[in-house]
Design a protein around this motif. Structure first.
Motif, PDB file in Angstrom:
ATOM      1  N   GLU A  35     -73.178  -2.939 108.182  1.00 27.38           N
ATOM      2  CA  GLU A  35     -72.524  -3.980 108.962  1.00 27.38           C
ATOM      3  C   GLU A  35     -71.192  -4.387 108.325  1.00 27.38           C
ATOM      4  O   GLU A  35     -70.991  -4.245 107.128  1.00 27.38           O
ATOM      5  N   ASN A  36     -70.299  -4.916 109.176  1.00 23.75           N
ATOM      6  CA  ASN A  36     -68.977  -5.383 108.736  1.00 23.75           C
ATOM      7  C   ASN A  36     -68.269  -4.323 107.895  1.00 23.75           C
ATOM      8  O   ASN A  36     -67.941  -4.543 106.727  1.00 23.75           O
ATOM      9  N   ASP A  64     -69.443  -0.282 120.079  1.00 21.86           N
ATOM     10  CA  ASP A  64     -68.896  -0.991 121.238  1.00 21.86           C
ATOM     11  C   ASP A  64     -67.488  -1.471 120.890  1.00 21.86           C
ATOM     12  O   ASP A  64     -67.298  -2.147 119.872  1.00 21.86           O
ATOM     13  N   THR A  67     -66.900  -4.949 119.631  1.00 17.28           N
ATOM     14  CA  THR A  67     -67.336  -5.348 118.290  1.00 17.28           C
ATOM     15  C   THR A  67     -66.352  -4.915 117.213  1.00 17.28           C
ATOM     16  O   THR A  67     -66.651  -5.033 116.025  1.00 17.28           O
ATOM     17  N   ALA A 106     -68.352  -4.210 113.525  1.00 21.51           N
ATOM     18  CA  ALA A 106     -69.477  -5.117 113.259  1.00 21.51           C
ATOM     19  C   ALA A 106     -70.683  -4.370 112.710  1.00 21.51           C
ATOM     20  O   ALA A 106     -71.343  -4.849 111.789  1.00 21.51           O
ATOM     21  N   LYS A 107     -70.960  -3.177 113.243  1.00 15.04           N
ATOM     22  CA  LYS A 107     -72.121  -2.413 112.775  1.00 15.04           C
ATOM     23  C   LYS A 107     -71.950  -0.941 113.128  1.00 15.04           C
ATOM     24  O   LYS A 107     -71.587  -0.615 114.246  1.00 15.04           O
TER      25      LYS A 107
END
Length: 225
Positions: A35-36, A64, A67, A106-107
């Motif tokens: 993540e991040n 996505d 994100t 984000a991920k």
């Protein structure tokens, strides 16, 4: 000999030059599902007449565009989200200057270890170089490879429960409560006392009757004699 050597050297440079011009990407976290994650892209300039004006990136499946956010881009460039990725661009960069930009994801997708980011690099003169060919494991790099991030497999999505999690393994069997044990014992004693008192009375009566009968037999025997 000098002429032949010079021609050979120029031929080598002619072959090596274009191969060095790529769009490359790297990640600060290289585990699937992380993540991040910050991705750093470098678009190497290859046009000797115009500078880079924009970079359009098609995101791989599992990411996505909504994100993904911009972290850094060349001065004056803007960031625009698209249906399948994003574009950074603006004022044409000086000829020969590489384009460097960063985005935060984000991920990363779970279960994927190779992420390809197809990129269309546009120059100020309108020419477009398409870095969109997917690099296959174990095969030679294609002429226009898409930027690639190689990841390590992530942790299992369904970890096996440890035996320590079992209540029987972590919690010793509760010792019988002395208070709880005393209650039924005392109750049984009370019940027995209440149900057997009449037996004592009967026994006493039987003993008295036996004694009286014995006295009666003795008295009768004396009278007969």
């Amino acid at each position: 000999m000098v002429t032949v050597g010079t021609i050979a050297g120029l031929a080598v440079l002619g072959v090596a030059g274009p191969a060095l011009a790529h769009v490359e990407v790297s990640a600060d976290k290289t585990t699937a599902g992380a993540e991040n994650v910050t991705l750093t892209f470098t678009g190497e300039a290859e046009n000797d007449k115009a500078g880079i004006a924009s970079e359009r990136v098609v995101l791989p499946a599992g990411i996505d565009p909504a994100t993904v956010t911009l972290v850094k881009a060349p001065a004056g460039w803007a960031y625009q989200v698209g249906a399948d990725g994003f574009t950074v661009g603006g004022k044409e960069l000086p000829v020969g200057q590489d384009a460097v930009w960063k985005v935060k994801v984000a991920k990363l997708p779970d279960g994927q270890t190779r992420l390809s980011f197809k990129t269309l690099e546009t120059y100020g003169d309108g020419s477009v170089v398409r870095w969109i060919e997917i690099q296959q494991p174990g095969q030679d790099e294609p002429d226009n490879p898409a930027p690639l991030v190689t990841l390590k497999p992530g942790p299992s999505a369904a970890p096996v429960s440890s035996p320590a999690a079992s209540p029987s393994a972590t919690t010793p069997a509760a010792a019988p409560s002395t208070t709880g044990a005393a209650v039924p014992v005392a109750q049984n004693a009370d019940d027995n006392g209440g149900n057997t008192w009449w037996i004592s009375v009967v026994v006493v009566l039987l003993i008295a009757a036996a004694a009286g009968y014995a006295l009666f037999r003795r008295a009768r025997a004396r009278a007969d004699s």
